[in-house]
Write a protein that holds these residues in place. Structure first.
Motif, mmCIF file in Angstrom:
data_model
loop_
_atom_site.group_PDB
_atom_site.id
_atom_site.type_symbol
_atom_site.label_atom_id
_atom_site.label_comp_id
_atom_site.label_asym_id
_atom_site.label_seq_id
_atom_site.Cartn_x
_atom_site.Cartn_y
_atom_site.Cartn_z
ATOM 1 N N LYS A 34 -40.235 -31.359 -106.004
ATOM 2 C CA LYS A 34 -39.775 -31.338 -104.622
ATOM 3 C C LYS A 34 -38.261 -31.125 -104.547
ATOM 4 N N ARG A 35 -37.531 -31.676 -105.504
ATOM 5 C CA ARG A 35 -36.068 -31.586 -105.488
ATOM 6 C C ARG A 35 -35.521 -30.414 -106.300
ATOM 7 N N ARG A 36 -36.386 -29.558 -106.774
ATOM 8 C CA ARG A 36 -35.935 -28.455 -107.614
ATOM 9 C C ARG A 36 -34.954 -27.551 -106.879
ATOM 10 N N PHE A 37 -35.237 -27.281 -105.612
ATOM 11 C CA PHE A 37 -34.356 -26.469 -104.790
ATOM 12 C C PHE A 37 -33.931 -27.288 -103.580
ATOM 13 N N TYR A 38 -32.717 -27.063 -103.131
ATOM 14 C CA TYR A 38 -32.221 -27.789 -101.967
ATOM 15 C C TYR A 38 -32.973 -27.349 -100.728
ATOM 16 N N GLU A 39 -33.384 -28.326 -99.946
ATOM 17 C CA GLU A 39 -34.093 -28.045 -98.707
ATOM 18 C C GLU A 39 -33.280 -28.634 -97.554
ATOM 19 N N PRO A 40 -32.769 -27.784 -96.672
ATOM 20 C CA PRO A 40 -31.969 -28.293 -95.564
ATOM 21 C C PRO A 40 -32.799 -29.203 -94.653
ATOM 22 N N GLU A 43 -35.303 -27.467 -92.358
ATOM 23 C CA GLU A 43 -36.540 -27.025 -93.011
ATOM 24 C C GLU A 43 -37.483 -28.205 -93.234
ATOM 25 N N ARG A 44 -36.914 -29.347 -93.600
ATOM 26 C CA ARG A 44 -37.722 -30.543 -93.824
ATOM 27 C C ARG A 44 -38.434 -30.960 -92.536
#
Length: 70
Positions: A34-40, A43-44
């Motif tokens: 889940k934390r592999r790529f930053y999710e703003p 988007e969350r």
């Protein structure tokens, strides 16, 4: 963080299985994916909104499905 104590005479396979079980129980792999790529945050929120809508529609579908049988 998971950690195990390897006892005298315990083989590698059983120790590895214990460690893997602890990792699965603590959901570490899921969290890493889940934390592999930053999710703003936007988007969350969007994903949460879509998931909530799907959940409501699924409940409504189940309700209609069982209601028609009565």
């Amino acid at each position: 963080m998971p950690g195990i104590v390897v006892h005298q005479g315990e083989d590698f396979e059983s120790a590895y299985r214990k460690f893997k079980r602890q990792v699965d129980r603590n959901l570490i792999v899921v969290e890493l994916r889940k934390r592999r790529f930053y999710e703003p945050p936007s988007e969350r929120r969007k994903k949460e909104k879509i998931a909530t809508r799907k959940k409501i529609l699924r409940k409504l579908w189940m309700l209609r499905r069982y209601e028609s049988r009565l």
